[in-house]
Each structure stands twice: as C-alpha cells, then as structure tokens.
Design a protein around this motif. Structure first.
Motif, PDB file in Angstrom:
ATOM      1  N   GLU A 223       4.024   6.121  -5.357  1.00 39.72           N
ATOM      2  CA  GLU A 223       4.049   6.194  -6.818  1.00 39.72           C
ATOM      3  C   GLU A 223       2.915   7.033  -7.389  1.00 39.72           C
ATOM      4  OE1 GLU A 223       3.894   2.130  -7.925  1.00 39.72           O
ATOM      5  OE2 GLU A 223       5.945   1.680  -7.230  1.00 39.72           O
ATOM      6  N   ASP A 224       1.898   7.315  -6.593  1.00 38.08           N
ATOM      7  CA  ASP A 224       0.728   8.039  -7.092  1.00 38.08           C
ATOM      8  C   ASP A 224       0.491   9.284  -6.252  1.00 38.08           C
ATOM      9  OD1 ASP A 224      -1.617   8.979  -8.091  1.00 38.08           O
ATOM     10  OD2 ASP A 224      -2.812   7.179  -7.665  1.00 38.08           O
ATOM     11  N   PRO A 225       0.924  10.462  -6.737  1.00 37.33           N
ATOM     12  CA  PRO A 225       0.754  11.698  -5.962  1.00 37.33           C
ATOM     13  C   PRO A 225      -0.686  11.988  -5.574  1.00 37.33           C
ATOM     14  CG  PRO A 225       2.202  12.055  -7.845  1.00 37.33           C
ATOM     15  CD  PRO A 225       1.609  10.691  -8.015  1.00 37.33           C
ATOM     16  N   GLN A 226      -1.652  11.461  -6.331  1.00 42.39           N
ATOM     17  CA  GLN A 226      -3.048  11.718  -6.010  1.00 42.39           C
ATOM     18  C   GLN A 226      -3.443  11.085  -4.676  1.00 42.39           C
ATOM     19  OE1 GLN A 226      -5.014  13.777  -7.778  1.00 42.39           O
ATOM     20  NE2 GLN A 226      -3.172  14.138  -9.015  1.00 42.39           N
ATOM     21  N   ARG A 227      -2.706  10.065  -4.253  1.00 44.72           N
ATOM     22  CA  ARG A 227      -3.005   9.397  -2.994  1.00 44.72           C
ATOM     23  C   ARG A 227      -2.400  10.119  -1.786  1.00 44.72           C
ATOM     24  NH1 ARG A 227      -4.326   3.808  -3.336  1.00 44.72           N
ATOM     25  NH2 ARG A 227      -4.509   3.055  -5.478  1.00 44.72           N
ATOM     26  N   LEU A 228      -1.469  11.037  -2.043  1.00 47.26           N
ATOM     27  CA  LEU A 228      -0.765  11.714  -0.959  1.00 47.26           C
ATOM     28  C   LEU A 228      -1.565  12.915  -0.460  1.00 47.26           C
ATOM     29  CD1 LEU A 228       2.784  11.623  -2.569  1.00 47.26           C
ATOM     30  CD2 LEU A 228       1.972  10.233  -0.663  1.00 47.26           C
ATOM     31  N   PRO A 229      -1.272  13.377   0.764  1.00 46.40           N
ATOM     32  CA  PRO A 229      -1.963  14.576   1.276  1.00 46.40           C
ATOM     33  C   PRO A 229      -1.801  15.757   0.335  1.00 46.40           C
ATOM     34  CG  PRO A 229      -0.731  13.491   3.029  1.00 46.40           C
ATOM     35  CD  PRO A 229      -0.353  12.800   1.753  1.00 46.40           C
ATOM     36  N   ARG A 230      -2.870  16.500   0.142  1.00 42.14           N
ATOM     37  CA  ARG A 230      -2.848  17.628  -0.775  1.00 42.14           C
ATOM     38  C   ARG A 230      -2.034  18.789  -0.194  1.00 42.14           C
ATOM     39  NH1 ARG A 230      -6.245  16.998  -4.937  1.00 42.14           N
ATOM     40  NH2 ARG A 230      -7.879  15.409  -4.763  1.00 42.14           N
TER      41      ARG A 230
ATOM     42  N   LEU B  74       9.388  -0.759   9.513  1.00 43.24           N
ATOM     43  CA  LEU B  74       8.558  -0.212   8.442  1.00 43.24           C
ATOM     44  C   LEU B  74       8.464   1.307   8.552  1.00 43.24           C
ATOM     45  CD1 LEU B  74       6.889  -1.708   6.157  1.00 43.24           C
ATOM     46  CD2 LEU B  74       4.886  -1.014   7.448  1.00 43.24           C
ATOM     47  N   LEU B  75       8.317   1.814   9.775  1.00 42.57           N
ATOM     48  CA  LEU B  75       8.270   3.268   9.979  1.00 42.57           C
ATOM     49  C   LEU B  75       9.588   3.920   9.585  1.00 42.57           C
ATOM     50  CD1 LEU B  75       6.265   3.300  13.299  1.00 42.57           C
ATOM     51  CD2 LEU B  75       5.706   4.742  11.329  1.00 42.57           C
ATOM     52  N   HIS B  76      10.709   3.311   9.975  1.00 42.95           N
ATOM     53  CA  HIS B  76      12.011   3.873   9.611  1.00 42.95           C
ATOM     54  C   HIS B  76      12.216   3.871   8.101  1.00 42.95           C
ATOM     55  CE1 HIS B  76      13.570   2.614  13.839  1.00 42.95           C
ATOM     56  NE2 HIS B  76      13.125   3.849  13.851  1.00 42.95           N
ATOM     57  N   ARG B  77      11.767   2.804   7.447  1.00 40.30           N
ATOM     58  CA  ARG B  77      11.995   2.671   6.009  1.00 40.30           C
ATOM     59  C   ARG B  77      11.116   3.612   5.201  1.00 40.30           C
ATOM     60  NH1 ARG B  77      11.825   3.097   1.492  1.00 40.30           N
ATOM     61  NH2 ARG B  77      11.992   1.604  -0.232  1.00 40.30           N
ATOM     62  N   TRP B  78       9.835   3.719   5.572  1.00 39.80           N
ATOM     63  CA  TRP B  78       8.890   4.400   4.708  1.00 39.80           C
ATOM     64  C   TRP B  78       8.587   5.843   5.087  1.00 39.80           C
ATOM     65  CZ3 TRP B  78       7.349   3.162   0.008  1.00 39.80           C
ATOM     66  CH2 TRP B  78       7.510   1.845  -0.427  1.00 39.80           C
ATOM     67  N   SER B  79       8.765   6.229   6.329  1.00 40.80           N
ATOM     68  CA  SER B  79       8.395   7.597   6.720  1.00 40.80           C
ATOM     69  C   SER B  79       9.159   8.656   5.933  1.00 40.80           C
ATOM     70  CB  SER B  79       8.581   7.792   8.226  1.00 40.80           C
ATOM     71  OG  SER B  79       7.744   6.932   8.957  1.00 40.80           O
TER      72      SER B  79
ATOM     73  N   ALA C  68       0.830  -1.205   0.000  1.00 47.59           N
ATOM     74  CA  ALA C  68       0.000   0.000   0.000  1.00 47.59           C
ATOM     75  C   ALA C  68       0.866   1.257   0.000  1.00 47.59           C
ATOM     76  CB  ALA C  68      -0.931  -0.005   1.219  1.00 47.59           C
ATOM     77  N   LEU C  69       1.945   1.242   0.761  1.00 48.47           N
ATOM     78  CA  LEU C  69       2.831   2.408   0.837  1.00 48.47           C
ATOM     79  C   LEU C  69       3.535   2.646  -0.496  1.00 48.47           C
ATOM     80  CD1 LEU C  69       4.255   1.757   4.403  1.00 48.47           C
ATOM     81  CD2 LEU C  69       2.669   3.576   3.728  1.00 48.47           C
ATOM     82  N   ALA C  70       3.894   1.581  -1.181  1.00 48.25           N
ATOM     83  CA  ALA C  70       4.508   1.732  -2.502  1.00 48.25           C
ATOM     84  C   ALA C  70       3.539   2.405  -3.469  1.00 48.25           C
ATOM     85  CB  ALA C  70       4.941   0.372  -3.035  1.00 48.25           C
TER      86      ALA C  70
END
Length: 277
Positions: A47-54, A212-217, A41-43
């Motif tokens: 990869e999709d800016p539309q999924r990120l906070p505006r 996971l937090l260290h890798r993806w944050s 899900a994080l990947a």
C-alpha cells in the motif's frame, strides 16, 4: 482449475533446498502469529510505494530502447556503458556459467552483445537491474534468498522461451514478470525473517511459508511494477497469478505460471555428475 494445468508450487521446493523444512517445527496453529505478522507487514509494503525497492534510474530509458524495434544492441550497450556498476554487472553475468559458451572470458560490452544477441541482452539487462535490489541476508532462512535469485533467473529464461511466439516485446515482458515476482519473493522473505525474529526464531510450517510466498510474491511484484510505471499488461499478468484457472489468463500470465514450477523442479534435480555416478 483446468485438469491439464501444471503444478504451480514453486516455493515449496526452494524452502526444502534451503533446509527450512528441517527447521520448521511449529504446527500450523503455532505458526499463525508469525504468518499473520508477516502478512500485515506485506500489506503495508503493497500500500505504500515508499516502502518498495526504488526504481533503477536507467530503467525508463532502457525499457523504451529495449522495446524499440529499430534499436540496435549497440544502442542498448551504449546506455549501459553510462553506469559503471551496471556495466560491471552485465559483464559478470555474461561470464557466468548460465551464459558463457566459450573458454575465453568476456571482457567488453561489445563482445557481450555479440555473444548473447538482442534477446539475451534484454535478459541480462533486466537481471542486472534487479540484482542489487534482490541481495539480502537470509538470517534464519539461510540461503533461501540466493536460491530465490537463482530461481528467478531460471524462471525468466523459461518464461521468455514460452513467450517467444508473441515476438520480442513479449519475450522481454515475460522476463520482466519473472524478475518482478522474484523481487516480490525477496520482500516476502524479509517480512518473514523480521516476524520470526520477533517470535524467538521459531519457524512456521513449510506449507504456510510456501502459501505466503505464492500469495504475496506476485502481488508485491505488481505493486513494484505500478510504482515504477510499468505497463498495464505486466501488472495484469502478475495479478492473474492468483486466479483459480490459469488457463483462462493471458499468455504472459500462463508463461510465468508454468515457468516458475519448472524452474523449481530443475533446481531439485541432482547434478549431472551425481546422476552419472
């Protein structure tokens, strides 16, 4: 890794403070499906800016003003005043225990500006911009989102102090880095919460959650920075959180890498009243 590099685990203490260590009963192998689902899900988020906070609407104007050496704190306050919600957030933060130094409440933007100065105002503005995005229900993770929010503010202050020798622009960049990494951490918790819910509420082991937090944050913070059109140096410093030897990274990256664990250690300390007792 360099022998004098500081401990870089900032997520583990937050998970312990949230009580996740007591609830996480799965072995590493049993927790792998949850971790794998969250990572997928994080990947997709990255990869999709539309999924990120505006991006907050005022961000471009604020950033350009904050980085203008000739801009006054009154100029910055004038921009904030155009957005009632942002102005209210700024006053709320100025009155928090973290910033307020006098008994009388801060009731106007002008007074808030006079209290905190330009550097303090830079931090307040950045925090106020991020705060609405970072609030979420922790679900199975309880108060972890609130702890991440507290940790993010502390990290921003520590990183800014570490970057002070580089001048005003580095101070604000360091604060922004901490906020972006914190924002990334909130997205990680959202993905983990959803993955746990789909797997009957069983939590993976704390070490796997922390990893996971260290890798993806920082990675998600970098994706947000790219989607919002922030500078390459900010994006590079977030990318450098993954390098093996942080001593070889940029000054901004080192400031963040040192500040996050320091903030976590401070949060684990007992309150002063308990120590005195």
């Amino acid at each position: 890794m360099s022998h004098d590099a500081p401990p870089r685990d900032w997520a583990g203490p937050l998970l312990r403070l949230a009580g996740v260590d007591a609830a996480a009963l799965q072995s590493p192998e049993e927790g792998e499906p949850v971790i794998a689902a969250a990572a997928r899900a994080l990947a997709r988020f990255a990869e999709d800016p539309q999924r990120l906070p505006r991006r907050p609407q005022l961000l471009p104007h604020l950033l350009s003003t904050l980085n203008d050496e000739e801009a006054s704190s009154r100029d910055i306050a004038g921009i904030i005043a155009r957005d009632p919600a942002l102005a209210a957030n700024l006053l709320k933060l100025a009155n928090s225990a973290l910033y307020r130094s006098h008994a009388a409440p801060v009731e106007s933007l002008d007074r808030a500006v006079a209290m905190v100065g330009v550097d303090g105002l830079r931090h307040l503005v950045a925090v106020a911009l991020m705060q609405p995005v970072m609030k979420m229900d922790g679900g199975v993770f309880g108060r972890l989102p609130d702890l991440i929010w507290d940790h993010t503010q502390r990290t921003a202050l520590i990183a800014a102090d570490a970057a002070r020798a580089g001048g005003r622009e580095d101070v604000f960049a360091a604060q922004l880095l901490a906020l972006l990494q914190g924002l990334g951490a909130i997205v990680v918790v959202q993905a983990l919460r959803d993955a746990v819910d789909r797997n009957a509420g069983a939590l993976p082991a704390v070490d796997a959650l922390a990893e996971l937090l260290h890798r993806w944050s920082p990675s998600l913070g970098r994706a947000v920075a790219g989607a919002w059109g922030l500078s390459e140096r900010v994006m590079l410093a977030l990318h450098e959180q993954d390098v093996g030897d942080i001593a070889a990274a940029s000054g901004l990256a080192r400031a963040l890498s040192r500040a996050a664990p320091e903030a976590s250690r401070a949060m684990e300390l007992p309150p002063a009243s308990d120590v005195a007792a």
